[in-house]
Design a protein around this motif. Sequence first.
Motif, PDB file in Angstrom:
ATOM      1  N   LEU A 132     135.099  25.986  76.352  1.00  9.88           N
ATOM      2  CA  LEU A 132     133.854  25.838  75.591  1.00  9.88           C
ATOM      3  C   LEU A 132     134.092  26.061  74.103  1.00  9.88           C
ATOM      4  N   HIS A 133     134.886  27.069  73.781  1.00  3.03           N
ATOM      5  CA  HIS A 133     135.152  27.362  72.369  1.00  3.03           C
ATOM      6  C   HIS A 133     135.862  26.190  71.698  1.00  3.03           C
ATOM      7  N   GLN A 140     132.468  18.520  69.780  1.00  5.31           N
ATOM      8  CA  GLN A 140     132.090  17.678  70.904  1.00  5.31           C
ATOM      9  C   GLN A 140     130.827  18.246  71.557  1.00  5.31           C
ATOM     10  N   TRP A 141     129.723  18.054  70.863  1.00 12.70           N
ATOM     11  CA  TRP A 141     128.488  18.727  71.234  1.00 12.70           C
ATOM     12  C   TRP A 141     127.979  18.326  72.615  1.00 12.70           C
ATOM     13  N   GLY A 142     128.024  17.039  72.950  1.00 10.07           N
ATOM     14  CA  GLY A 142     127.486  16.574  74.222  1.00 10.07           C
ATOM     15  C   GLY A 142     128.221  17.157  75.418  1.00 10.07           C
ATOM     16  N   GLN A 147     128.770  21.235  79.886  1.00 12.11           N
ATOM     17  CA  GLN A 147     129.601  22.253  80.535  1.00 12.11           C
ATOM     18  C   GLN A 147     128.965  23.638  80.435  1.00 12.11           C
ATOM     19  N   ALA A 148     128.399  23.960  79.275  1.00 15.02           N
ATOM     20  CA  ALA A 148     127.767  25.270  79.108  1.00 15.02           C
ATOM     21  C   ALA A 148     126.593  25.424  80.076  1.00 15.02           C
ATOM     22  N   ASN A 149     125.773  24.383  80.195  1.00 15.23           N
ATOM     23  CA  ASN A 149     124.645  24.436  81.128  1.00 15.23           C
ATOM     24  C   ASN A 149     125.131  24.594  82.565  1.00 15.23           C
ATOM     25  N   GLN A 384     133.864  13.878  61.351  1.00 15.97           N
ATOM     26  CA  GLN A 384     134.089  13.349  62.682  1.00 15.97           C
ATOM     27  C   GLN A 384     133.162  13.981  63.702  1.00 15.97           C
ATOM     28  N   ALA A 385     132.771  15.247  63.481  1.00 16.25           N
ATOM     29  CA  ALA A 385     131.967  15.942  64.482  1.00 16.25           C
ATOM     30  C   ALA A 385     130.491  15.516  64.494  1.00 16.25           C
TER      31      ALA A 385
END
Length: 405
Positions: A132-133, A140-142, A147-149, A384-385
């Motif tokens: 996650l980090h 890569q927000w999406g 994954q966090a959810n 890029q992010a």
Amino acid sequence: MDTLYELLHWLWRHVRPSMMDYGATVTRNDADIMGVGNVVVQTGENCTVNVSTPNNTFDEGSDVARSAGEELLVRVVDDGRVIEIYDRPGALQLASDFLSVVRPGASVFYKSPGSVTSVHKSRKIVIIVETLHNLGEQGQWGIFKRQANHWMTEMTDQDEKMMILLEVAETAYFQDRLDIALELLEKATKLHVRTANPILHLSHILYTKASIKRKNRSGDFSEAEGDIYDAKQMAKLLPLGNASGMVFYNHATLVAQQINISKTPNEKLFQLAKGNFIRAISHFKEETTFCLSGQSKVHRAYIGLSKLLLDVPDNAARKPRPVTDADVQIAESCLQLAEEQMQEGTTRRTRCYWHLAKSDLAYRRHHIGDAEKQASAALEVARQAPFPFESSLSQCRLDKFRCLT
């Protein structure tokens, strides 16, 4: 897909140590495996890769030679099988996927510089948080959100849920969603007392709060200073390592921000920031628990120290501190140390700051063309992010150097 998720080549070995006599040697896929029970030692350089789990097949049947620079990341001894995952792009994701299906009684060994720590399946959270980090630091927000959810729903342990919540708060910080980040940290503050390690989590909450309040650029650092002070009290109760190092690193960046907005040089603040960067580096190097992001933390501290020494103002009205030849030489050495250990998987945020520091070094060397080139590279990475704060910072630096050419 990003490099972290390109599951290229993996080592996967199946043996049955319980069938071997102590000290016996079995040759399999050009590698020697020795051991008995759950004690396994591998020698040899080559193998046939066959990476699969009950639910996934990653790179079945590929023949891949292991390079000398690829160190062991995770070894699992599970029901007579030995699974070894080496440190390559995508290894964190593979390890996370595998550990999600390995039986609870499996013996898991995480490799870290200078030590091997034996843990159980429940410590898979270490790899989950690392993944996650890295997603957050890559912008890569999406993928991060999904994954966090998923893991927040899957986890039942309060410490594990807290670690994921703090990564979500940090990612909101990376996105400049500061109000949301603070709301998440307030939630974490209420929940940390239910965990088994409240001091560890509270120190993380406090230094992250300080970072957010510093980033607001209001010019009033009193609240951030208070949070850092409290975090340092917590750090006294923590072992030397990444957790304590992050407290000193964030204190250093807070003071560096104060220097950046001041109108005149302040030697006291300079020495305070310098001392905290050095202490952060020292603490990061003491980390013994498996943590790939530990190297990234060391890199960022070296980069931060170099930028402090080079002292290129963001504010044109600020008078910089007199920068000596020794300052420039030490800054260059710091960047060389960071560069020597940077790998293909180095996150975008770290690479952005590295390019910014290289631009500052070129500026102090009076190589304005190179300074502009490095600032442009930093801007490209930040966009890029995108990382809003880093994009603005890089654009400001690029505009500064363009005015000089």
